[in-house]
Design an enzyme around this catalytic site. Structure first.
Site, PDB file in Angstrom:
ATOM      1  N   ASN A  74      53.541  37.983  81.879  1.00  0.00           N
ATOM      2  CA  ASN A  74      54.491  38.016  80.646  1.00  0.00           C
ATOM      3  C   ASN A  74      53.490  37.774  79.451  1.00  0.00           C
ATOM      4  O   ASN A  74      53.044  36.875  79.226  1.00  0.00           O
ATOM      5  CB  ASN A  74      55.584  37.251  80.608  1.00  0.00           C
ATOM      6  N   GLY A  75      54.015  38.620  78.359  1.00  0.00           N
ATOM      7  CA  GLY A  75      53.199  38.317  77.158  1.00  0.00           C
ATOM      8  C   GLY A  75      52.222  39.272  76.608  1.00  0.00           C
ATOM      9  O   GLY A  75      52.199  40.444  77.249  1.00  0.00           O
ATOM     10  N   GLU A 106      77.715  42.833  62.480  1.00  0.00           N
ATOM     11  CA  GLU A 106      77.752  42.629  63.766  1.00  0.00           C
ATOM     12  C   GLU A 106      78.433  43.949  64.324  1.00  0.00           C
ATOM     13  O   GLU A 106      77.958  44.346  65.414  1.00  0.00           O
ATOM     14  CB  GLU A 106      78.435  41.486  63.904  1.00  0.00           C
ATOM     15  N   ARG A 127      67.317  41.206  81.572  1.00  0.00           N
ATOM     16  CA  ARG A 127      66.355  40.909  80.796  1.00  0.00           C
ATOM     17  C   ARG A 127      65.810  42.362  79.897  1.00  0.00           C
ATOM     18  O   ARG A 127      65.070  42.359  78.998  1.00  0.00           O
ATOM     19  CB  ARG A 127      65.157  40.184  80.999  1.00  0.00           C
ATOM     20  N   TRP A 184      58.412  45.334  81.032  1.00  0.00           N
ATOM     21  CA  TRP A 184      58.741  46.034  79.830  1.00  0.00           C
ATOM     22  C   TRP A 184      57.573  46.453  79.223  1.00  0.00           C
ATOM     23  O   TRP A 184      56.820  45.716  78.618  1.00  0.00           O
ATOM     24  CB  TRP A 184      59.732  45.245  79.058  1.00  0.00           C
ATOM     25  N   LYS A 195      66.695  42.052  76.677  1.00  0.00           N
ATOM     26  CA  LYS A 195      67.452  40.920  76.232  1.00  0.00           C
ATOM     27  C   LYS A 195      66.841  39.700  75.724  1.00  0.00           C
ATOM     28  O   LYS A 195      67.501  39.381  74.673  1.00  0.00           O
ATOM     29  CB  LYS A 195      68.156  40.300  77.815  1.00  0.00           C
ATOM     30  N   HIS A 197      78.274  52.055  44.918  1.00  0.00           N
ATOM     31  CA  HIS A 197      77.081  52.078  44.770  1.00  0.00           C
ATOM     32  C   HIS A 197      76.071  52.878  45.476  1.00  0.00           C
ATOM     33  O   HIS A 197      74.642  52.745  45.489  1.00  0.00           O
ATOM     34  CB  HIS A 197      76.529  50.665  44.645  1.00  0.00           C
ATOM     35  N   CYS A 222      59.904  41.115  80.192  1.00  0.00           N
ATOM     36  CA  CYS A 222      59.095  41.095  81.610  1.00  0.00           C
ATOM     37  C   CYS A 222      59.570  39.869  82.362  1.00  0.00           C
ATOM     38  O   CYS A 222      60.003  38.808  81.558  1.00  0.00           O
ATOM     39  CB  CYS A 222      57.706  40.867  81.374  1.00  0.00           C
ATOM     40  N   LYS A 242      76.423  46.205  67.089  1.00  0.00           N
ATOM     41  CA  LYS A 242      77.292  46.400  68.533  1.00  0.00           C
ATOM     42  C   LYS A 242      77.362  47.835  68.804  1.00  0.00           C
ATOM     43  O   LYS A 242      76.946  48.319  69.790  1.00  0.00           O
ATOM     44  CB  LYS A 242      78.327  45.747  68.746  1.00  0.00           C
ATOM     45  N   GLU A 246      73.979  49.848  69.137  1.00  0.00           N
ATOM     46  CA  GLU A 246      72.891  49.479  70.334  1.00  0.00           C
ATOM     47  C   GLU A 246      73.498  49.740  71.650  1.00  0.00           C
ATOM     48  O   GLU A 246      72.754  50.221  72.371  1.00  0.00           O
ATOM     49  CB  GLU A 246      72.635  47.910  70.296  1.00  0.00           C
TER      50      GLU A 246
HETATM   51  C1  F6R Z   1      72.018  42.205  69.820  1.00  0.00           C
HETATM   52  C2  F6R Z   1      71.237  41.012  70.322  1.00  0.00           C
HETATM   53  C3  F6R Z   1      70.019  40.904  69.422  1.00  0.00           C
HETATM   54  C4  F6R Z   1      69.611  39.583  69.742  1.00  0.00           C
HETATM   55  C5  F6R Z   1      68.324  39.277  68.996  1.00  0.00           C
HETATM   56  C6  F6R Z   1      67.986  37.598  69.006  1.00  0.00           C
HETATM   57  O1  F6R Z   1      73.261  42.171  70.387  1.00  0.00           O
HETATM   58  O2  F6R Z   1      71.471  40.574  71.372  1.00  0.00           O
HETATM   59  O3  F6R Z   1      69.984  41.402  68.077  1.00  0.00           O
HETATM   60  O4  F6R Z   1      70.627  38.820  68.965  1.00  0.00           O
HETATM   61  O5  F6R Z   1      67.335  39.791  69.717  1.00  0.00           O
HETATM   62  O6  F6R Z   1      68.009  37.178  70.044  1.00  0.00           O
HETATM   63  P1  F6R Z   1      68.181  35.606  70.517  1.00  0.00           P
HETATM   64  O7  F6R Z   1      69.303  35.176  69.791  1.00  0.00           O
HETATM   65  O8  F6R Z   1      67.920  35.282  71.958  1.00  0.00           O
HETATM   66  O9  F6R Z   1      67.031  35.165  69.594  1.00  0.00           O
END
Ligand code: F6R
Length: 610
Positions: free
Chosen positions: A99-100, A483, A27, A75, A605, A506, A2, A487, A490
């Site tokens: 927010n929250g 990673e 976000r 959100w 985000k 395994h 949010c 990527k 997602e």
């Molecule tokens: C993946 C991604 C998320 C963030 C995670 C932590 O591409 O962006 O997995 O890495 O939500 O977010 P931060 O780093 O902001 O604490």
């Protein structure tokens, strides 16, 4: 997640609110709305599910204009994605955005229902609007009513409210979710994120936990958790408008992948300038905090957690210190054994991930006083709660999938490993000089890896038609495989898993057949021969290999084995360079599948709720 924006000015604030909400879109959200007090002194509200642009069109169609207003991107958590659940919520002329999460909303809802309030939404937020109205009815002014309300709330919130009975002010409150006030000339603003107001002002005051504030055109009054008027320092934000704009790129993710040589160069600056490592990189108290450290505990989520996994290899190998890495949401709920001589390192791009923040608070409650945050957002909650901080200088990261934040976090973590090693007498002058030299060349090596984009895009076409993919790596490159898989899943929604290559037989080898593409991170390090054997295991089952290796490996393509060579092996920094191809593979696969790259479904985000 949010987002909040509010404005009071001598001009029409509707365009300011709309632009602010657009800048908060990154976000992640599923509905948007705004409420204003119009010239006739009435509250007018527009809400829409979907994009801010749809809400903007509705506001324009209704001819909305005003000098005071608040806006929100929601959100969904409590209650589905519907217009009645979208913010602002209104109670008898009081409009509110939040927010929250309010944890005691059910009890408050029962109480307010008994008092005669009717609820229009399924949200936890609506109780706050009614509570403010209830306290106004007791003769309090708007700020007093907000303060009385916050005393009755449990949970996390950033709030902003306006009332038709007080058309010359906004009020706001912060507990557990970020909120700031922007200072203009004859106009002031409220926002959850500086990017929402940077087009209007760079002068900002960050509210602290428990703060409430009253904002008029000319003045801002801030009160601390005890209700005592207080002064919070003014900052000049250095968020650049360019970093918030797409420019010639198709997506923010593409822009941010390509910004990495610059982002790494900026993050490296202090190390290169000092021609070495030292506590000064981490803050004034660092020498004292690092002194006598006997281990490192890293806490983070998602991509930041994978950065922590890479760091473990460096910290143990270079500084000779034990290092554990744990997912913050797991750590915060288990009975952990604290060692006050261990350094707790949180890693977070946003600096406001709730699980990471709570894990840090929990670590501190267990007696951990040595805390360091690696973070990309100045003045955000996690660095503020830490004794030391290393700011990555990636610039605003807008794409939901983290890219430049990850590689710059790795630089900060490498500097930490080398600094701890130096403090413990484990770093020779030659090694230090060699590491600084490798860092100096890092932006160039990353640029070479970026130049592989056309080849990688060619591979992506083949991944786009697959349902699954497997990623393999060993040692310090295993987290890069993780990673790469994250990527890919997602942003392209191709199911992907990562394994340490030695773990293949395994279990996961059972998945391998001609339909399972297997991506292997195989640079020329001490484990290359082992990785080659693992690749044979895949080929023997008909699996197709897509191998990222470096120029020194002399590893060539053959039937069923596709190879892309990154530049010459860059030693300990190799995981940073090998991140680039997996980012590009995910990006181009998503492009080929036509997904919403910058706003993948169901994701936000900044994850400020559990
Ligand atoms: C993946 C991604 C998320 C963030 C995670 C932590 O591409 O962006 O997995 O890495 O939500 O977010 P931060 O780093 O902001 O604490």
């Amino acid at each position: 997640m949010c987002g909040i924006v509010g404005a009071i000015a001598g001009r029409d604030v509707v365009p300011v609110l709309v632009e602010g909400l657009k800048r908060l879109e990154y976000r992640g959200y599923d509905s948007a709305g705004l409420a204003v007090i119009d010239d006739g002194g009435q509250v007018r509200r527009v809400r829409r599910t979907g994009r801010v642009a749809e809400m903007e069109a509705a506001a324009r169609a209704e001819g909305l204009a005003a000098t005071l207003g608040i806006g929100h991107t929601r959100w969904a958590t409590h209650g589905g994605v519907t217009e009645p659940n979208a913010h602002p919520h209104i109670s008898h002329g009081v409009a509110l955005v939040h927010n929250g999460i309010i944890e005691n909303h059910e009890a408050q809802r029962e109480r307010l229902t008994a008092l005669g309030y009717a609820f229009e939404s399924q949200t936890d937020t609506e109780v706050i609007a009614h509570l403010i109205h209830h306290h106004l009815g007791r003769g309090l002014d708007l700020l007093g009513a907000l303060q009385a309300t916050t005393r009755e709330l449990e949970g996390a919130y950033a709030l902003a409210a306006i009332s038709r009975d007080a058309p010359d002010r906004m009020v706001c409150a912060r507990m557990g979710c970020p909120l700031l006030i922007g200072l203009g000339e004859g106009e002031n603003f409220i926002a959850s994120d500086v990017s929402a107001i940077v087009q209007a002002t760079r002068r900002v005051i960050f509210l602290e936990e428990g703060d409430t504030a009253e904002v008029t055109r000319e003045a801002v009054r801030v009160f601390d958790a005890e209700g005592t008027q207080t002064v919070r320092r003014e900052h000049l934000s250095d968020v650049s408008l360019a970093s918030l704009e797409l420019g010639p790129h198709r997506h923010f993710m593409q822009k941010e992948i390509h910004e990495q040589p610059r982002a790494l160069g900026d993050t490296l600056e202090a190390i290169i300038d000092a021609a070495g490592f030292g506590p000064a990189l981490f803050g004034a108290e660092a020498a004292e905090v690092f002194d006598g450290v006997t281990g490192v505990q890293i806490l983070a989520c998602g991509t930041s957690y994978y950065a922590g996994l890479v760091a473990r290899y460096w910290i143990e190998a270079i500084a000779d210190l034990p290092c554990s890495v744990e997912i913050a949401s797991e750590y915060r709920y288990r009975r952990a054994v604290a060692n006050p001589d261990h350094l707790v390192v949180t890693i977070s791009q946003s600096g406001e991930t709730l699980d990471t923040m709570e894990a840090l608070k929990y670590a501190k409650s267990l007696g951990h006083a040595r805390t360091l945050s690696i973070c990309n957002v100045p003045e955000s909650a996690i660095p503020r709660a830490s004794r030391l901080v290393f700011y990555t200088r990636a610039g605003a990261e807008i794409g939901v999938a983290s890219t430049k934040a990850f590689t710059t976090q790795l630089v900060g973590l490498f500097a930490l490993a080398a600094t701890l090693a130096k403090g413990r007498g484990r770093l020779t002058a030659e090694d230090e000089a060699a590491y600084v030299e490798s860092l100096r060349h890092l932006p160039g090596s990353v640029q070479h890896a970026l130049n592989l984009e056309p080849q990688i895009a060619g591979w992506a076409e083949r991944f786009a038609s697959r349902q699954h993919a497997l990623f393999l790596g060993r040692g310090v490159h295993y987290p890069i495989a993780l990673e790469g898989a994250l990527k890919l899943k997602e942003i392209s929604y191709v199911h992907a898993e990562a394994y340490p290559a030695g773990e293949l037989k395994h279990g996961p080898l059972a998945l391998v057949d001609a339909d399972m593409p297997v991506v292997v991170i195989a640079p020329k390090d001490s484990l290359l021969e082992k990785v080659k054997s693992n690749m044979q295991e895949v080929r023997a089952r008909g699996g197709e290999l897509f191998v990222f290796t470096d120029a020194d490996s002399r590893f060539g393509p053959s039937e069923g084995v596709h190879v892309i060579r990154t530049p010459r092996h860059v030693g300990v920094l190799s995981p940073i360079v090998h991140t680039i191809p997996v980012q590009l593979l995910a990006y181009h696969t998503a492009l080929a599948r036509g997904t919403d790259v910058d706003k993948p479904r169901n994701l936000a985000k900044s994850v400020t709720v559990e």
